[in-house]
Design a protein around this motif. Structure first.
Motif, mmCIF file in Angstrom:
data_model
loop_
_atom_site.group_PDB
_atom_site.id
_atom_site.type_symbol
_atom_site.label_atom_id
_atom_site.label_comp_id
_atom_site.label_asym_id
_atom_site.label_seq_id
_atom_site.Cartn_x
_atom_site.Cartn_y
_atom_site.Cartn_z
ATOM 1 N N SER A 170 -6.345 -4.575 -3.267
ATOM 2 C CA SER A 170 -7.194 -5.413 -4.110
ATOM 3 C C SER A 170 -8.350 -4.584 -4.668
ATOM 4 O O SER A 170 -8.577 -3.440 -4.268
ATOM 5 N N LEU A 171 -9.103 -5.179 -5.600
ATOM 6 C CA LEU A 171 -10.202 -4.476 -6.256
ATOM 7 C C LEU A 171 -11.534 -5.048 -5.803
ATOM 8 O O LEU A 171 -11.618 -6.221 -5.413
ATOM 9 N N PHE A 172 -12.573 -4.208 -5.838
ATOM 10 C CA PHE A 172 -13.921 -4.688 -5.601
ATOM 11 C C PHE A 172 -14.850 -4.133 -6.668
ATOM 12 O O PHE A 172 -14.572 -3.096 -7.281
ATOM 13 N N ALA A 173 -15.943 -4.849 -6.921
ATOM 14 C CA ALA A 173 -16.900 -4.446 -7.949
ATOM 15 C C ALA A 173 -18.046 -3.684 -7.309
ATOM 16 O O ALA A 173 -18.606 -4.118 -6.297
ATOM 17 N N TYR A 174 -18.396 -2.532 -7.909
ATOM 18 C CA TYR A 174 -19.508 -1.742 -7.392
ATOM 19 C C TYR A 174 -20.823 -2.508 -7.496
ATOM 20 O O TYR A 174 -21.632 -2.481 -6.588
ATOM 21 N N GLU A 175 -21.051 -3.180 -8.626
ATOM 22 C CA GLU A 175 -22.298 -3.921 -8.813
ATOM 23 C C GLU A 175 -22.272 -5.170 -7.941
ATOM 24 O O GLU A 175 -21.426 -6.040 -8.108
ATOM 25 N N GLY A 176 -23.208 -5.206 -7.006
ATOM 26 C CA GLY A 176 -23.260 -6.351 -6.108
ATOM 27 C C GLY A 176 -22.292 -6.281 -4.953
ATOM 28 O O GLY A 176 -22.256 -7.155 -4.102
ATOM 29 N N PHE A 186 2.520 3.266 -7.638
ATOM 30 C CA PHE A 186 1.595 2.789 -6.618
ATOM 31 C C PHE A 186 0.599 1.765 -7.166
ATOM 32 O O PHE A 186 -0.227 1.233 -6.408
ATOM 33 N N ILE A 187 0.645 1.481 -8.453
ATOM 34 C CA ILE A 187 -0.251 0.470 -9.023
ATOM 35 C C ILE A 187 0.112 -0.899 -8.440
ATOM 36 O O ILE A 187 1.271 -1.320 -8.479
ATOM 37 N N THR A 188 -0.879 -1.579 -7.889
ATOM 38 C CA THR A 188 -0.654 -2.873 -7.247
ATOM 39 C C THR A 188 -0.670 -4.004 -8.288
ATOM 40 O O THR A 188 -1.182 -3.839 -9.405
ATOM 41 N N PRO A 189 -0.165 -5.157 -7.914
ATOM 42 C CA PRO A 189 -0.183 -6.290 -8.862
ATOM 43 C C PRO A 189 -1.598 -6.662 -9.310
ATOM 44 O O PRO A 189 -1.788 -7.043 -10.473
ATOM 45 N N ASP A 190 -2.575 -6.586 -8.417
ATOM 46 C CA ASP A 190 -3.950 -6.937 -8.803
ATOM 47 C C ASP A 190 -4.449 -6.032 -9.910
ATOM 48 O O ASP A 190 -5.025 -6.491 -10.915
ATOM 49 N N LEU A 191 -4.251 -4.724 -9.745
ATOM 50 C CA LEU A 191 -4.704 -3.776 -10.758
ATOM 51 C C LEU A 191 -3.881 -3.918 -12.033
ATOM 52 O O LEU A 191 -4.423 -3.886 -13.145
ATOM 53 N N ALA A 192 -2.582 -4.098 -11.882
ATOM 54 C CA ALA A 192 -1.703 -4.231 -13.048
ATOM 55 C C ALA A 192 -2.095 -5.428 -13.900
ATOM 56 O O ALA A 192 -2.043 -5.375 -15.141
ATOM 57 N N ALA A 193 -2.530 -6.502 -13.263
ATOM 58 C CA ALA A 193 -2.908 -7.709 -14.019
ATOM 59 C C ALA A 193 -4.124 -7.436 -14.896
ATOM 60 O O ALA A 193 -4.184 -7.898 -16.048
ATOM 61 N N LEU A 194 -5.108 -6.696 -14.374
ATOM 62 C CA LEU A 194 -6.280 -6.356 -15.187
ATOM 63 C C LEU A 194 -5.917 -5.384 -16.296
ATOM 64 O O LEU A 194 -6.367 -5.521 -17.441
#
Length: 988
Positions: A286-292, A381-389
């Protein structure tokens, strides 16, 4: 050779020849008096030379500010390196030292007088030069055999007329006890109260007469050890070195190919997140945002959790993995021999040999921004979460940027193995029949070879091949490269991308000098004395990097618009070979002229004059001079004053360094300060009164940088540093005036008191330096009025570039030039007091002595750019363009109180550093005091025992974020805490 160079060479030769003729004329003029003015042989025995002059005379007093420390002062520190004591003196600004891991100088110990630069402080041993330790001419005092140091004399102000180029800030002269008699064994062990940071030293010295007293021989060998420590061993430094490059990996989407805002908001379940920020990859894909720090799932551990605080930007904690104290293993060997061939000829020789290992340790190699990678959307290796973005971008098939830190390869370790020797051979003696004239002719050759072994580097091309491979690199190495989250590379893949490097540096110095000195003739006020000499000096330097560090790959534009290529290595900075040489021919003349004596309030007034002409093969003819007054007003009061012109020819590195990659510190964006990228939407530039002009300038440089959501979370920018063969010499003008008081009181309370008070002022013009990345960026955005129209073609704006895809700064050009000026002034005070306790009515418990050395800094101004304003730095702590700390407390002092009674002694030291403000911020570091104790016991006439307790109160260092290193300045503040040492000396 062009006409200008030829004219310069001819002029230089003419000047040196003229100085030789002048000296010869003085010699002939005095020769007629030589027969009628014989000198008492006994009177010459006590003639001495004090640092700062070539003239020997009885009861010589320095005409410039001078501070002296001796062997007992070094032993009171309990340290195994010399710079520990010198950095405590007010005259010095601590430079890179045993605790300087990043920036590091390979474990060297350098001295910086007045904070004017280590390359402007001339270090001597017994009045002669020591081979430099780098391409900039800086000397490593680790080379000096500490077991033989009798004293160190430090003078402030230019001394080029006496010693030649480099002495702009002053001179530190290490005087060895070459007349040592007998056998001495010394051992010392030290440890902190946390049972770490162990230091050890052992030495054996032997000396005595040979050949029925016609000669003397000396041999000394010593070994020193210092244990490495990591930042994680201390609470204040365990969370430090914030970095946006994480082992989890992250991406900054191209500004021209951003995912939709709706997709970002939907993924993170809220609004207000910028699409242009950094997005990290959790270990589950999954992804996380650096800001916050939104949606962050920590793998655990202080390196990941140190900066993961909700509400702030994410940062990886690199500091815990760095050295807090550098390791050291050192052997010093010194031998000296002298032999009287005749009554007037003494042959002598010295051999210095040093072999030591030291190094530094950094967190695992990062690759980010201009050194990052491109990942094709076909990577398995690209995951579905990243692929969707990725699919919501305007050009969904384009590659995207990857930043990554490669912990699987291990930390970046650099170990330096120094092999140094310096040999001196010469003849000295009396010139028969000519008053008390003496001569000294010597040749000296030194060579240093450094083998630097680096591990932890990463091949950028190998990583890119893994990313581009349709199977994710599985066909290239077992398991391939899963770049999302912790990689867990197989040993085969680690070997595939990992690179070690071995660099070799060889430096040589040759000095040939002939000098003579003595009395010329007698005036009513006393004898006119002189010193004259000729010197030839040659320095060569060769740096041969490992082939992998020097390799660059062509920069290629990919079909989707991204680029790859450039430096082959991520990790330690890529390096190019450097080979160069400089030489000079010099002549110097010094005169001591007694002007007036035996008048009311003028017991003696002497004038000391000096001049040196030096012809360099690089900059041609240079001249330096001095004029000093020594005025004995009455018994116990001496006034001294002087003016000096000093020069420093550019070093090999400053002249010829090839273009190499650097990562300049620019700080972080704030709403009030000047740090960080001005185009960051959170910076004071984008939110201040000129926000519209700033935004327009950002957009002109790169559309991505002017976007409303642009942010830059890194505190560094990549740049290119290089030398400049067209440099000219630096010049320094210094002025000193002071008084020396020696008590004439009969009272036992005050009869042993003396004091000195000196004012100094030093101004250096044509300072050789690059325009630092931070200065380029701030000047481009009119921080100090250098670009009032916010013109993108301004000279400072042209010094750096921006990546059109991300808007990030790169290629900040840091080329050496004669750009700026430095000014500093202040007052040095020293008080010495000795008393016999019984004589003043106290119990008969021995003697007390007090030594107080105080420095007051009146002004310290730096001009960052040519034509710029001078900025006052008194009371601030700052980092210069080389990434080294510069501390300028208004007050700094070192106080020692000692007691002795027969076979016993004890001492107390107080080290004081005044409060300072972190430059360009509102952070104030409190005044700091450290208290030390030492004791000694002469068990027998031959055996003595000593011990120390340093930092008795376990005072912690002043800290701030980001700090220089480990959230503090480890060269200025005590970072080890309370520590102990015990030593044993046996003499036979």
């Amino acid at each position: 050779m062009n006409v200008t160079e030829l004219r310069s060479r001819l002029l230089g030769s003419t000047m040196i020849a003229g100085l030789t003729v002048a000296a010869a004329s003085l010699a002939l003029a005095s020769a007629a008096q030589a027969q009628s003015a014989p000198q008492d042989e006994a009177s010459r025995i006590d003639d001495v030379v004090v640092t700062g002059s070539r003239i020997a005379r009885q009861d010589y007093a320095a005409t410039v500010p001078i501070v002296t420390v001796d062997e007992q002062d070094f032993q009171a520190t309990g340290s195994v390196t010399i710079d520990t004591l010198t950095n405590d003196l007010p005259q010095f600004v601590p430079a890179v030292s045993s605790t300087s891991n990043n920036p590091s100088n390979g474990g060297q110990a350098n001295l910086d007088l007045r904070g004017l630069g280590t390359n402007r402080t001339l270090v001597l041993m017994n009045g002669r030069r020591i081979i430099p330790s780098n391409a900039n001419g800086t000397v490593d005092v680790n080379l000096i055999p500490s077991a033989l140091i009798r004293s160190v004399e430090v003078i402030s102000g230019g001394a080029s007329a006496t010693y030649g180029s480099d002495a702009l800030a002053g001179v530190a002269n290490f005087i060895l006890n070459t007349n040592f008699e007998g056998i001495r064994f010394d051992a010392q062990y030290g440890v902190t109260d946390r049972d770490d940071g162990v230091t050890q030293s052992y030495s054996v010295s032997m000396g005595g007469d040979i050949a029925d007293g016609r000669g003397h021989a000396l041999f000394s060998i010593s070994r020193s050890l210092r244990e490495k420590m990591f930042n994680s061993s201390r609470e204040f430094s365990s969370i430090s070195g914030r970095s946006g490059a994480s082992p989890l990996g992250n991406t900054v989407f191209d500004a021209s190919n951003l995912p939709s805002q709706a997709a970002v908001d939907g993924y993170f379940g809220g609004t207000g997140l910028s699409r242009t920020q950094s997005f990290g990859f959790n270990d589950d894909g999954s992804l996380f945002a650096y800001e916050g720090v939104r949606n962050y799932k920590s793998p655990g551990g202080i390196d990941f959790d140190g900066f993961a605080v909700p509400g702030t930007d994410y940062g990886y904690n690199t500091g815990a993995l760095n050295y807090l104290q550098l390791p050291l293993e050192r052997w010093n060997t010194f031998a000296a021999v002298s032999y009287e061939l005749t009554d007037n000829i003494e042959a002598y020789g010295e051999l210095l040999m040093t072999d030591y290992q030291s190094g530094n340790e950094l967190a695992a190699s990062p690759a980010a921004g201009s050194t990052g990678f491109r990942v094709p959307v076909t990577n398995p290796f690209i995951t579905p979460d990243l692929a969707a973005l990725l699919a919501t971008r305007p050009n969904p098939l384009n590659s995207f940027r990857l930043d990554k830190r490669f912990t699987d390869v291990g930390g970046r370790n650099s170990m330096n193995d120094y092999g140094v020797y310096q040999g001196t051979f010469g003849f000295r003696g009396d010139i028969p029949g000519v008053r008390d004239w003496t001569y000294d002719i010597y040749a000296q050759y030194g060579r240093q070879e450094v083998i630097t072994t680096q591990s932890g580097n990463v091949s950028r091309s190998a990583v890119q091949r893994l990313l581009d491979a349709p199977d994710g690199g599985r066909s290239l190495c077992a398991g391939g490269f899963d770049f999302l989250g912790l990689s867990r590379l197989s040993p085969e893949c680690v070997r595939y991308i990992g690179r070690s490097a071995v660099n070799t540096t060889v430096q040589e110095q040759t000095v040939v000098e002939a000098s003579m000195q003595g009395g010329l003739f007698t005036l009513p006020a006393g004898e006119v004395r002189f010193a004259y000499g000729l010197q030839y000096r040659e320095d060569t330097f060769a740096f041969r990097p490992d082939a992998s560090l020097a390799q660059t790959n062509p920069i290629v534009t990919r079909p989707d618009g991204g680029t790859t290529g450039g430096s082959e290595i991520a990790g330690f900075n890529p390096s190019q070979a450097l080979v160069g040489a400089t030489n000079s021919t010099e002549a110097f003349l010094e005169l001591l002229v007694p002007v007036v004596s035996d008048l009311p309030f003028i017991q003696q007034l002497d004038l000391n004059l000096g001049y040196r002409a030096a012809n360099f093969d690089t900059v041609g003819l240079t001249s330096s001079y001095k004029a000093e007054i020594d005025w004995l007003v009455v018994d116990g009061l001496r006034i001294r004053s002087g003016v000096q012109r000093a020069v420093r020819a550019p070093s090999i590195g400053e002249l010829y360094a090839p273009a190499g990659t650097t990562f300049g510190a620019i700080g972080s964006p704030t709403a009030t300060g000047l740090g960080g990228d001005p185009c960051d939407r959170r910076s004071s530039y984008r939110t201040g009164p000129n926000a519209a002009q700033v935004t327009a300038l950002c957009t002109a440089q790169a559309a991505a940088a002017g976007a409303p959501g642009y942010s830059y979370t890194n505190a560094q920018v990549s740049g290119i540093a290089s030398g400049n063969p067209d440099l000219t010499e630096e010049t320094a003008d210094s002025f000193t005036i002071g008084a020396v008081l020696s008590s004439q009181a009969q009272s036992p309370w005050f009869s042993g008191m003396s004091a000195s008070l000196d004012y100094y002022s030093i101004e250096i013009a044509d300072v050789i330096a690059p325009i630092a990345s931070a200065d380029q960026i701030q000047s481009c955005f009119n921080a100090n009025g250098q670009n009032p129209t916010y013109d993108p073609n301004n000279e400072f704006c042209r010094l750096f570039s921006r990546d059109p895809l991300s808007g990030n700064i790169f290629n900040a050009t840091e080329r050496n030039d004669n750009l700026t000026s430095l000014k500093t002034s202040g007052i040095d005070m020293q008080v010495d007091w000795r008393v016999v306790m019984e004589d003043v009515g106290l119990p008969a418990w021995g003697n007390l002595s007090l030594n107080v050395i105080v420095g007051w800094l009146e002004s310290r101004e730096r001009q960052s750019i040519e034509g710029g304003t001078f900025v006052e730095r008194v009371g601030t702590i700052d980092v210069n363009s080389a990434g080294q700390t510069q501390t300028f407390p208004e007050w700094k002092s070192l106080t020692s109180l000692n007691w002795s009674n027969g076979d016993f002694g004890a001492g107390f030291r107080w080290r004081f550093v005044d409060e300072m403000t972190v430059f360009n911020s509102n952070v104030v570091l409190d005044a700091t005091s450290y208290f030390d104790m030492n004791a000694n016991w002469n068990i027998t006439e031959s055996v003595s025992l000593r011990g120390t307790v340093n930092n008795i109160t376990d005072e912690q260092p002043q800290t701030w974020v980001p700090g220089v290193q480990a959230n503090t300045d480890p060269s200025t503040y005590d970072i080890l805490g309370r520590r102990f040492s015990i030593g044993l000396t046996a003499k036979f």
